[in-house]
Design a protein around this motif. Structure first.
Motif, PDB file in Angstrom:
ATOM      1  N   PHE A 154       6.036 118.633 -11.505  1.00 41.07           N
ATOM      2  CA  PHE A 154       4.885 117.767 -11.667  1.00 41.07           C
ATOM      3  C   PHE A 154       3.570 118.362 -11.915  1.00 41.07           C
ATOM      4  CE2 PHE A 154       2.058 114.063 -10.566  1.00 41.07           C
ATOM      5  CZ  PHE A 154       2.351 113.266 -11.780  1.00 41.07           C
ATOM      6  N   LEU A 157       1.350 121.928 -15.290  1.00 41.66           N
ATOM      7  CA  LEU A 157       0.663 121.289 -16.713  1.00 41.66           C
ATOM      8  C   LEU A 157       1.248 121.682 -17.852  1.00 41.66           C
ATOM      9  CD1 LEU A 157      -2.944 120.920 -15.147  1.00 41.66           C
ATOM     10  CD2 LEU A 157      -1.220 119.232 -15.299  1.00 41.66           C
ATOM     11  N   GLN A 514      -4.341 132.122   7.310  1.00 43.01           N
ATOM     12  CA  GLN A 514      -5.673 131.320   7.228  1.00 43.01           C
ATOM     13  C   GLN A 514      -6.989 132.283   7.644  1.00 43.01           C
ATOM     14  OE1 GLN A 514      -6.039 128.499   6.219  1.00 43.01           O
ATOM     15  NE2 GLN A 514      -7.342 127.232   7.650  1.00 43.01           N
ATOM     16  N   ARG A 515      -6.524 133.488   8.239  1.00 43.56           N
ATOM     17  CA  ARG A 515      -7.433 134.580   8.350  1.00 43.56           C
ATOM     18  C   ARG A 515      -7.197 135.647   7.388  1.00 43.56           C
ATOM     19  NH1 ARG A 515     -11.685 132.927  10.699  1.00 43.56           N
ATOM     20  NH2 ARG A 515     -12.195 134.998  11.292  1.00 43.56           N
TER      21      ARG A 515
ATOM     22  N   ARG B  14      -8.052 121.873 -10.153  1.00 40.80           N
ATOM     23  CA  ARG B  14      -8.759 122.709 -11.175  1.00 40.80           C
ATOM     24  C   ARG B  14      -9.915 122.047 -11.538  1.00 40.80           C
ATOM     25  NH1 ARG B  14      -3.080 124.605 -12.639  1.00 40.80           N
ATOM     26  NH2 ARG B  14      -2.237 123.288 -11.199  1.00 40.80           N
ATOM     27  N   TRP B 262      -8.182 123.861  12.174  1.00 36.22           N
ATOM     28  CA  TRP B 262      -7.432 124.671  11.273  1.00 36.22           C
ATOM     29  C   TRP B 262      -8.543 124.981  10.073  1.00 36.22           C
ATOM     30  CZ3 TRP B 262      -3.269 127.081  10.803  1.00 36.22           C
ATOM     31  CH2 TRP B 262      -2.668 127.613   9.461  1.00 36.22           C
ATOM     32  N   ASP B 263      -9.601 124.191   9.973  1.00 38.42           N
ATOM     33  CA  ASP B 263     -10.483 124.328   9.029  1.00 38.42           C
ATOM     34  C   ASP B 263     -11.516 125.626   9.441  1.00 38.42           C
ATOM     35  OD1 ASP B 263      -9.667 122.955   6.677  1.00 38.42           O
ATOM     36  OD2 ASP B 263     -10.837 121.127   7.474  1.00 38.42           O
ATOM     37  N   ASP B 266     -10.207 128.721   8.907  1.00 38.10           N
ATOM     38  CA  ASP B 266     -10.078 129.387   7.463  1.00 38.10           C
ATOM     39  C   ASP B 266     -11.058 130.502   7.329  1.00 38.10           C
ATOM     40  OD1 ASP B 266     -10.025 129.729   4.768  1.00 38.10           O
ATOM     41  OD2 ASP B 266     -10.072 127.539   4.448  1.00 38.10           O
ATOM     42  N   ILE B 267     -10.752 131.668   6.785  1.00 34.40           N
ATOM     43  CA  ILE B 267     -11.580 132.777   6.696  1.00 34.40           C
ATOM     44  C   ILE B 267     -12.405 132.385   5.590  1.00 34.40           C
ATOM     45  CG2 ILE B 267     -10.023 133.897   4.894  1.00 34.40           C
ATOM     46  CD1 ILE B 267     -10.506 136.536   7.052  1.00 34.40           C
ATOM     47  N   LYS B 268     -12.041 131.403   4.735  1.00 32.75           N
ATOM     48  CA  LYS B 268     -13.200 131.041   3.488  1.00 32.75           C
ATOM     49  C   LYS B 268     -14.723 130.720   4.048  1.00 32.75           C
ATOM     50  CE  LYS B 268      -9.779 130.125   0.245  1.00 32.75           C
ATOM     51  NZ  LYS B 268      -8.912 128.874   0.614  1.00 32.75           N
ATOM     52  N   MET B 621      -3.471 111.708  -5.192  1.00 29.89           N
ATOM     53  CA  MET B 621      -2.740 112.898  -5.025  1.00 29.89           C
ATOM     54  C   MET B 621      -2.315 113.255  -6.348  1.00 29.89           C
ATOM     55  SD  MET B 621      -1.082 113.284  -1.426  1.00 29.89           S
ATOM     56  CE  MET B 621       0.684 113.238  -1.962  1.00 29.89           C
ATOM     57  N   LEU B 622      -1.480 112.547  -6.983  1.00 32.59           N
ATOM     58  CA  LEU B 622      -0.771 112.359  -8.348  1.00 32.59           C
ATOM     59  C   LEU B 622      -1.638 112.805  -9.222  1.00 32.59           C
ATOM     60  CD1 LEU B 622       1.776 109.335  -8.046  1.00 32.59           C
ATOM     61  CD2 LEU B 622       2.200 111.612  -7.792  1.00 32.59           C
ATOM     62  N   ARG B 625      -2.681 116.291  -9.133  1.00 29.09           N
ATOM     63  CA  ARG B 625      -1.457 117.376  -9.151  1.00 29.09           C
ATOM     64  C   ARG B 625      -1.412 117.597 -10.696  1.00 29.09           C
ATOM     65  NH1 ARG B 625       1.251 121.025  -6.542  1.00 29.09           N
ATOM     66  NH2 ARG B 625       2.966 121.397  -7.628  1.00 29.09           N
ATOM     67  N   ARG B 626      -2.048 116.398 -11.792  1.00 30.23           N
ATOM     68  CA  ARG B 626      -1.888 116.750 -12.853  1.00 30.23           C
ATOM     69  C   ARG B 626      -3.290 117.233 -13.445  1.00 30.23           C
ATOM     70  NH1 ARG B 626       2.365 117.667 -15.092  1.00 30.23           N
ATOM     71  NH2 ARG B 626       1.845 117.101 -17.121  1.00 30.23           N
ATOM     72  N   GLY B 627      -4.042 117.611 -12.701  1.00 29.98           N
ATOM     73  CA  GLY B 627      -5.418 118.182 -12.990  1.00 29.98           C
ATOM     74  C   GLY B 627      -6.282 116.985 -13.544  1.00 29.98           C
TER      75      GLY B 627
END
Lengths: 634, 772
Positions: A154, A157, A514-515, B14, B262-263, B266-268, B621-622, B625-627
């Motif tokens: 799904f 694209l 994650q790291r 995206r 968890w956030d 995140d290394i970002k 969400m849907l 998922r389709r951009g």
């Protein structure tokens, strides 16, 4: 109890047993049947090996899977007897095998092989569910896999809408429609073969029973009249026959109990009698047929008491009125009057077209004339004093749609009326199919463990992964050959440990990702995740439902689950040793050898429990590795 | 999942392919999403309501109304209602300092005890039955009921504050508050001495504190940050300690914290591991260690207050009981030796094991035949026929501790007056064909020796434990036929003087087949130490943690054991739709009743809100998922992180009930209902206008400044909410007689109040139904 369980769940097996009985009528049939069962067990080994190959494990891991499947005494033991489990295992294995085959075709969508394995998965699902309902769990695994697959598609694209639709269509056809067809076909065969009356009758609807050969319903007179002796069947799912016995209620009115009972018994017989203020029934008077709206008394034939209700709370369903049996053939009051209300008739149609009430096909309700409540039996179980039969009460609410207030006449005896003919009583396949399934479900759920009673054979799901308990499969006398259902300990323990290891390693890998630590290539990661998902979800889906189920559970319920634990164990060893770059070829050989040796040794040590132990059990030394196993006599 | 965030939750979005699609609307304000405008661009009414003064007025109004609705006729009924039977009683035990046992943790009950003490309740009234009068017993019950009413009322402004802090419009916050304010179920529950009002109050406070904490996340380790973190932990502990269900709040916050951590990991985000561990430790300290310490300290207070013997004694182990003052066991528990003569009592029905020379009749009324042996019965009064002597079946040493009766011993019981031995055999008992008859057999006749052997099995014991009087509960299992000696409150006919039947039950694990040795009347040599001789004993000491461990384990076991059916128990699936309620109290005189049922409009609105919200999330969400980006990031974040948090709270407080085997009641849904009211508010905001107040978190020194946006629901908001509140109020008034139990209703009125046919109200008018 196990036999009863299998008998009920055995949609497919019922037919199978019957057939094999036909083929070997003069020889000793059980050997042949056991050979058939064992063949299914034998097939597990190559299936396990090929599945491991298809899951992309290294060759050592594949051999390990095959060896574990071969050497587990639990699987071995169960395959040697005429039990459903070996077939269930076989189809569980084929389902996973087909699924992994199909997964490997994913880049050749709509090729011949792709279709082949998709369809094979569907057929396999159909078979596994028609053997035992536990098969639904592996179906759920395939379902989850498919949902994830479609979710990925799904999000793609680049794929055209047409291809999307084709993917959806293919899966609906092969994984939903096909299994349902297989499932229904197996029932159709079941009905065709089992057309003789048997012990499971009373669970089914009256009409279904009427079609069984050797059943006398069809010869019952068609039209009900005053003075008829009848049995009344509740039409709710899993409903039984209206019943009364001399024992009295210990609570409420203390009058004679009225219950619903699933077995045939002369206490189920009731006589249709006129009101007290009308002349008593006389066999020499002209026939008076029963019609909608008639006020009747129901006399219990063996105790002559009358079906009675009064404003006293029923013992279990406290909001309803109690129903009891009171008086005798001469004593009674206006609380014995019931109004017959016709709901409809299978042949004549709606209420307006029904003139006379027919046995089997007319659906009736009984309204209490004085209280306006309706006679109802809704699967509420009476305590021990009522012998755990189903409570009958009088519902103050009028719910015209409630099938638990619907009754039909099942047996009908009246010498003055001509016997009926079977053609009046045909029942459609789909309805039978539905009824049998619902009956299976209710009786399955009714296998609730009795809190007061500890069944020595039963075990709790938590006992299984680490093999806390075994199961004695036969008598334990010194002269008997003894079979003990127990797994090969290392395989069970290893499997359970590997599951914990898998979850722990996943969490650690995720945290490292994650790291942004790179532990493996994306391809490796995908593979690690894919096999882990199949094994863990498969295990979880086969294990968790047993924990929330109310019914009695036994250790053999874990046997299909064990397969996923075995796959996980092989996967973990493969991931950390056989496919690891850190270890030399020599280390891998040593590990492989060690694993093989341990498994074979354990198998050899334990082979007795599956092949049978002769002589006094206490002469066999060293079999009891956990103190909870009841293998030795104290 | 809490508070807005910088990154959208879905990483494979995206961006750039499609510009955010804004639904076409004739309101200019919608464009604030792309071109954030100043606060002045909002509609007049929104600006007015957003001011602090307007907010204060709204809060004051809501709180005032909440107090009015919950305190209205709080003195009615002046009788014990529903579970006040339990919780009122527990409060009186605190005042009397008598030990009791209950499945729920002690905080809320301690508060009731405190409230009772404060208003001068002496603890003498025992809340025995529903319908017992308070006024006759001079119980200051209004003071005790005031506590839940205050807590329940305060819940309303906190709900408002949660919505306001989460960045929804004032009027939307008022909408959510109204859903709780005008709810009949919340009102009924807060007016009585029940645990749910404190539970919900603390749960709401926990949510509020956590949201405040999240808003300070850019000012990490600042005093405010710490304060709200600690507040979260504290209130969480209070929720948990109020009622067992409170543990679900801990789980809900736990999930939110895990996602948050968890956030951070995140290394970002560019944080170091030390930074992560610092955050981790702070949360572990405030949200794990602190609540546990608080939870333990509530139990410490509980045990420190309850130092006297009370009705809860018999639940506890002998060691525990000996720490309670005046405990029977402490005072006169003795080891039983062989050849001691003693009385034996049944634990549940308290009758003595009794026998007398009369025999069972040959034939019973139902035609069954007896053995015509000597009768063995249960008798409630002291009598010399209650005396039994314990006879060994093994060789005993002359003296010493070898003569003590121990766990798993096989014994005979000699009836002293008739010199016969207790026996059972495969003959049906007088009233139960399934059970075995108990009788006795002459001592000197050894022909039936085997049938007189009984296995003495002490309950929850270890090998070698001695049988003690009072404290040692045991089962008596017949050796050849494996039945347990059992009795139940069932009378035998006149031939046995209406005494209680004793028989052998096949289910040896039955929890009611338990007996204890009451008193040693004479020992072998005739000497018996009387209680007075043993002197007054001081309570023993026991480690608090041991006591706590034992109590906690028992609570869990009993909670799981509450499986008996109850006429008003209902399945979780029925709850959100208000399929059925609970009858709390009825009074035939005047046809008054209290029936726990929610405000139908409010509850169904919440259900609609929930489904719409789940639908929005699914669609989002849907679409992504389709951009496709269906709505701007800020709105999306708000939906996922703030409303999503409410959804987690709702789900965590609701779904686990599906797995529970115990009796469940409608009021178990109230915490979830509150969460669903928050969701309904958020959904209303989303439907009215795609604008939000953003950013709402407090800026830190390193936070990138973001363009400000303002929520604006325009004039429609206040109108819709106003109309809705009126409708809710009207229905509330309509159902009020069921909530307050006054005034009484005629049969027809009851019928008309029965909005759903599944509600089982009392005193319904029905021609066909003669009242029982």
């Amino acid at each position: 109890m196990l036999v009863a369980l299998t008998g009920l769940l055995a949609g497919y097996d019922g037919s199978f047993e019957f057939k094999s009985g036909e083929v070997y009528p003069d020889t000793v049939p059980y050997v042949a049947m056991r050979v058939m069962m064992a063949m299914f067990g034998v097939a597990l080994v190559p299936l396990g090996w090929y599945t491991a190959v298809e899951l992309g494990l290294s060759w050592r891991a594949c051999h390990l899977v095959a060896l574990m499947v071969l050497c587990d005494v639990g699987w071995l033991c169960i395959s040697r007897f005429i039990l459903l489990d070996s077939m269930l295992l076989f189809f569980t294995f084929t389902t996973v095998f087909c699924l992994s085959k199909f997964h490997n075709q994913q880049y050749q969508s709509f090729s011949f092989d792709w279709w082949l394995w998709l369809a094979a998965t569907g057929v396999s699902i159909g078979c596994v569910t028609s053997v035992k309902w536990v098969g639904l769990f592996v179906t759920a695994l395939v379902g989850l896999y498919t949902i994830e697959d479609l979710w990925d598609k799904f999000g793609d694209l680049k794929m055209s809408v047409r291809d999307q639709c084709r993917h959806w269509g293919a899966r609906i056809a092969c994984l939903i429609v096909l299994p349902i067809l297989v499932y229904m076909a197996s029932f159709k065969i079941h009905f065709l073969i089992l057309n003789h009356s048997g012990p499971g009758d009373a669970q089914m609807s009256s009409l279904f029973q009427a079609n069984l050969v050797g059943n006398n319903f069809a010869s019952s007179p068609l039209e009900i009249a005053f003075g008829s002796r009848v049995t009344l069947k509740n039409m709710g799912y899993g409903g039984g026959l209206l019943h009364s016995h001399v024992q009295t209620y210990p609570v409420g009115s203390n009058q004679q109990q009225v219950t619903c009972y699933h077995y045939k018994d002369e206490n189920n017989d009731w006589m249709i009698l006129p009101r007290w203020d009308e002349p008593a029934y006389d066999p020499n008077n002209p026939m008076r047929y029963l019609a909608d709206g008639d006020v009747i008394r129901l006399g219990h034939v063996s105790t002559t008491r009358n079906l009675h209700s009064h404003p006293i709370p029923a013992p279990v369903t406290k909001l309803n009125n109690e129903v009891s049996c009171y008086g005798n053939s001469t004593i009674g009051d206006n609380h014995d009057y019931w109004v017959v209300e016709v709901v409809d008739d299978l042949h004549a149609g709606g209420k307006d077209h029904v003139n006379r009430i027919h046995s089997l096909t007319t659906r009736l309700r009984f309204r209490h004339l004085a209280l306006g409540c309706y006679l109802r039996a809704a699967n509420a179980i009476l305590p021990q004093w009522g012998f755990k039969q189903v409570e009958v009460s009088c519902d103050k609410e009028n719910n015209p749609k409630d099938t638990h207030t619907y009754w039909n006449v099942e047996n009908h005896y009246n010498d003055r009326l001509p016997p009926g003919e079977a053609r009046f009583y045909k029942s459609p396949f789909l309805r039978d199919f539905w009824h049998l399934n619902v009956a299976m479900m209710t009786s399955n759920n009714a296998l609730i463990p009795d809190p007061d009673k500890e069944d020595i054979l039963a075990s709790k799901p938590f006992d299984w992964p680490f093999l806390r308990l075994g199961l004695r499969m036969c008598g334990w006398g010194d002269s008997q050959t003894k079979y003990y259902l127990l797994g090969t300990p290392v395989i069970w323990w290893g499997g359970a440990t590997s599951l914990i290891l898998a979850v722990a390693s996943l969490v650690i890998y995720l945290m490292r990702m994650q790291r942004r630590y790179v532990d493996m290539e994306p391809r490796e990661w995908d593979h690690y995740l894919y096999v882990g998902k199949i094994a863990f979800l498969g295990w979880f889906l086969h294990f968790f439902p047993f924990m929330i189920m109310g019914r009695v559970t036994y250790i053999h319920h874990y046997l299909p689950t064990l397969y996923f634990a075995v796959l996980m164990l092989a996967h973990m060893i493969d991931h950390f040793v056989f496919s690891s770059r850190r270890f030399t070829e020599q280390t891998k050989w040593i590990t492989f050898g060690l694993c093989c040796f341990t498994i074979v040794f354990c198998f050899w040590w334990w082979k007795g429990v599956a092949f049978g132990i002769d002589g006094p059990i206490n002469d066999h030394w060293g079999l009891k590795w956990r103190k909870t196993w009841n293998i030795y006599e104290p | 999942m809490a508070g807005p965030q910088d990154t959208p939750p879905l990483r494979n979005r995206r961006p750039g392919r499609n510009s955010p699609r804004i639904p076409q609307s004739d309101l200019d304000d919608d464009h604030t999403v792309i071109h954030p405008t100043g606060p002045r661009a909002r509609s007049q009414i929104e600006q007015l309501l957003d001011t602090d003064e307007a907010s204060a007025v709204l809060v004051a109004l809501l709180t005032l109304l909440a107090f009015a609705l919950r305190f209205y006729k709080i003195n009615h009924p002046d009788q014990v209602v529903f579970d006040e039977v339990h919780f009122g009683k527990f409060a009186s035990h605190y005042i009397k300092r008598e030990y009791y046992f209950d499945v729920h943790p002690p905080l809320a009950k301690l508060l009731y005890g405190l409230a009772g003490w404060f208003v001068g309740f002496d603890g003498d009234f025992k809340f025995e039955n529903i319908g017992d009068s308070y006024t006759e017993a001079h119980v200051p019950y209004v003071g005790m009921r005031a506590l839940p009413a205050i807590l329940g009322s305060m819940t309303v402004p906190i709900v408002y504050a949660i919505m306001k802090e989460s960045g929804y419009s004032s009027i939307i916050a008022a909408f959510s508050a109204c859903l709780v304010l005008f709810d009949n179920a919340h009102i009924a529950q807060s007016r009585l001495i029940l645990l749910d009002a404190p539970l919900i109050f603390f749960m709401t406070l926990t949510m509020y504190s956590y949201i405040k904490f999240r808003k300070y996340r850019y000012l990490e380790f600042s005093p405010e940050w710490w304060m709200w973190l600690i507040a979260t932990g504290t209130f969480m502990a209070c929720t948990w300690a109020s009622k067992v269900n409170g543990i679900l709040t801990v789980v809900a916050i736990g999930i939110a914290v895990l996602i948050d951590l968890w956030d951070i990991l995140d290394i970002k985000k560019g944080h170091s591991m030390e930074y992560f561990w610092k955050h981790f430790m702070a949360r572990a300290a405030a949200l794990i260690a602190l609540p546990i310490i608080l939870y333990l300290s509530f139990f410490w207070v509980h045990l420190a207050v309850l130092t006297n013997s009370g009705p809860g004694d018999s639940f506890m182990s002998p060691a525990f009981q000996e720490t309670l003052r005046n405990n029977e066991m402490l005072l006169n528990s003795q080891e039983v030796r062989y050849y001691d003569t003693l009385t034996i009592r049944h634990k549940d029905t308290r009758v003595f094991l009794h026998s007398h020379p009369e025999r069972y009749p040959l034939k019973y009324d139902d035609g069954r035949i007896s053995s015509q042996g000597q009768q063995v019965t249960g008798y409630g009064h002291d009598d010399s026929n209650n005396l039994w002597q314990v006879i060994p079946t093994k060789a005993l040493p002359e003296t010493g501790r070898g003569r003590i009766v121990r766990h798993e011993d096989v014994v005979q019981l000699l009836h002293v007056n008739t010199q016969t031995l207790l026996l059972t055999h495969d003959v049906a008992s007088p009233t139960m064909p399934t059970n075995e008859e108990f009788t006795t057999w002459p001592k000197d006749d050894h022909s039936r020796y085997n049938d007189t052997l009984f296995h003495l099995r002490l309950v929850d014991s270890h090998p070698g434990a001695a049988l003690r009087t009072k404290s040692g509960l045991f089962k008596l299992i017949h050796v050849p036929t494996k039945v347990a000696m059992w009795t139940f409150p069932g009378q035998l006919p006149d031939w046995a003087f209406k005494q209680q039947e004793v028989n052998g039950k096949k289910e040896v694990n039955d929890k009611t087949a338990v007996w204890f040795a009451d008193e040693i009347v004479a020992s072998e040599d005739g000497e018996v130490k009387s209680v007075e001789e043993m002197g007054h004993k001081e309570p023993k000491q026991m480690n608090f943690f041991k006591k706590f461990g034992e109590l906690q384990l028992l609570m869990l076991q009993h909670n799981a054991g509450l499986t008996a059916s109850h006429p008003y128990a209902s399945g979780p699936f029925n709850w959100p739709f208000l399929i059925s309620g609970i009858s709390f109290w009825t009074q035939t005189e005047g046809q008054k009743q209290i029936y726990l049922i929610g405000n139908l409009i409010g509850w169904w609105t919440c259900v609609v809100g929930l489904s719409v919200f789940i639908g929005i999330l699914g669609a989002d969400m849907l679409a992504r998922r389709r951009g496709i980006v269906p709505f701007p990031d800020e709105v999306c974040n708000r939906l996922w992180n703030s409303t999503g948090f409410f959804l987690v709270v709702w789900a965590v407080h609701y779904l686990p009930f599906f797995l529970m085997g115990r009796q469940l009641f409608l009021h178990h849904y109230l915490p979830s209902h509150l969460a669903s009211a928050l969701i309904a508010g958020a959904v209303l905001q989303f439907i009215l206008s795609e604008t939000i107040n953003f950013p709402i978190s407090i800026r830190g020194p390193h936070t990138r400044p973001k363009p400000r946006q303002y929520a604006d629901v325009g004039m429609k908001g206040p109108i819709i909410v106003g109309v809705f509140a009126l409708a809710m109020f009207a229905l509330y008034v309509y159902l009020a007689p069921l909530t307050y139990g006054t005034p009484g209703l005629t049969g027809e009125q009851v019928n008309s109040k029965r909005l759903l046919s599944t509600w089982t109200l009392h005193f319904a008018a029905k021609t066909t139904d003669a009242a029982p």
